[in-house]
Write a protein that holds these residues in place. Structure first.
Motif, mmCIF file in Angstrom:
data_model
loop_
_atom_site.group_PDB
_atom_site.id
_atom_site.type_symbol
_atom_site.label_atom_id
_atom_site.label_comp_id
_atom_site.label_asym_id
_atom_site.label_seq_id
_atom_site.Cartn_x
_atom_site.Cartn_y
_atom_site.Cartn_z
ATOM 1 N N ASP A 52 95.592 -37.979 32.571
ATOM 2 C CA ASP A 52 96.132 -38.546 31.604
ATOM 3 C C ASP A 52 95.086 -39.343 30.609
ATOM 4 O O ASP A 52 95.034 -39.109 29.239
ATOM 5 C CB ASP A 52 97.260 -39.567 31.489
ATOM 6 N N ARG A 53 93.924 -39.790 31.053
ATOM 7 C CA ARG A 53 92.840 -40.389 30.301
ATOM 8 C C ARG A 53 91.784 -39.529 29.949
ATOM 9 O O ARG A 53 90.932 -40.023 29.249
ATOM 10 C CB ARG A 53 92.585 -41.736 31.059
ATOM 11 N N THR A 54 91.861 -38.111 30.454
ATOM 12 C CA THR A 54 90.751 -37.166 30.295
ATOM 13 C C THR A 54 91.239 -36.285 29.116
ATOM 14 O O THR A 54 92.417 -35.730 29.035
ATOM 15 C CB THR A 54 90.529 -36.170 31.435
ATOM 16 N N PRO A 55 90.505 -36.426 27.802
ATOM 17 C CA PRO A 55 90.811 -35.542 26.851
ATOM 18 C C PRO A 55 90.827 -34.185 27.160
ATOM 19 O O PRO A 55 89.987 -33.719 27.969
ATOM 20 C CB PRO A 55 89.900 -35.867 25.599
ATOM 21 N N ILE A 56 91.837 -33.397 26.768
ATOM 22 C CA ILE A 56 91.792 -31.885 26.980
ATOM 23 C C ILE A 56 90.719 -31.276 26.681
ATOM 24 O O ILE A 56 90.158 -30.284 27.657
ATOM 25 C CB ILE A 56 93.179 -31.438 26.527
ATOM 26 N N ALA A 98 87.800 -32.226 26.906
ATOM 27 C CA ALA A 98 86.733 -32.579 27.705
ATOM 28 C C ALA A 98 86.688 -31.973 29.233
ATOM 29 O O ALA A 98 85.834 -32.225 29.913
ATOM 30 C CB ALA A 98 86.535 -34.182 27.905
ATOM 31 N N ALA A 122 84.008 -33.214 23.763
ATOM 32 C CA ALA A 122 85.372 -33.733 22.734
ATOM 33 C C ALA A 122 84.814 -34.547 21.627
ATOM 34 O O ALA A 122 85.638 -34.967 20.741
ATOM 35 C CB ALA A 122 86.076 -34.296 23.506
ATOM 36 N N SER A 123 83.509 -34.651 21.255
ATOM 37 C CA SER A 123 83.006 -35.406 20.059
ATOM 38 C C SER A 123 82.965 -34.294 19.071
ATOM 39 O O SER A 123 82.802 -32.888 19.243
ATOM 40 C CB SER A 123 81.821 -35.807 20.070
ATOM 41 N N THR A 135 84.294 -28.902 17.285
ATOM 42 C CA THR A 135 84.319 -30.005 18.268
ATOM 43 C C THR A 135 83.453 -29.293 19.712
ATOM 44 O O THR A 135 83.657 -28.194 19.963
ATOM 45 C CB THR A 135 85.881 -29.964 18.759
#
Length: 191
Positions: free
Chosen positions: A98-102, A104, A138-139, A184
């Protein structure tokens, strides 16, 4: 006859009311309403503590005692949640995911494909973009980086599955794969 579950969501709801626990009005009505509406656990609808053993009578009239633990598994999260649907507070694995951006999550590229893309981009004569070393998965690219440093992948690697639509930004010793519509960073390849 099947044993009646003390948790209706885990078993069948009885079709006929059980007379030993069904009352209308009287001193226990408020307690019964509280229990039925999710009040204190460990109470039956009659307000008494549940029997630790359930009794079952078969077709011949003999009775057998069944442990309620054998009938109902202990709850390990919200009702109906299993595996991937368990909330993060009940599952360490799901908390990490849940804490990992999709964006990423890594691209499904083999080491050979990564090396092929890295070599093709580094062979291109474009210069590394200023500030590209600070990019990470993800940046989002700045407008200057997107206008001046984002290039389509070389023809030799566009046939690799998953990267046909992507562009790249070159940095010192790194190649960033970029989704051009959103600017992105979706992948990072190092030497």
């Amino acid at each position: 006859m099947t044993p009646i579950s003390k948790q209706p969501s885990l078993g069948d709801v009885p079709s006929a009311p059980r007379p030993e626990t069904q009352t209308f009005g009287g001193p226990n009505t408020r307690q019964e309403s509280q229990n039925a509406a999710g009040g204190p656990q460990g109470r039956t609808t009659a307000g008494s503590a549940p029997d630790s053993n359930a009794s079952k009578t078969d077709a011949q009239g003999t009775s057998a005692t069944i442990s309620s633990a054998a009938v109902e598994p202990p709850p390990s999260g919200p009702i109906g949640s299993v595996g991937e649907t368990n909330p993060a507070k009940f599952s360490k694995r799901n908390d990490i995911l849940d804490r990992t951006p999709i964006m990423a999550l890594p691209l499904p590229l083999s080491d050979q494909q990564r090396k092929q893309i890295y070599d093709a981009v580094m062979a291109d004569n474009s210069q590394p973009v200023a500030g590209a070393d600070a990019l990470k998965l993800a940046s989002e690219l700045s407008p200057n980086q997107a206008l001046n440093g984002m290039h389509p992948l070389p023809e030799s690697v566009r046939d690799i599955d998953g990267v046909t639509r992507l562009y790249y930004v070159k940095a010192k010793g790194k190649v960033f794969l970029v989704e051009p519509a959103t600017r992105t960073v979706v992948g990072e390849i190092t030497s």
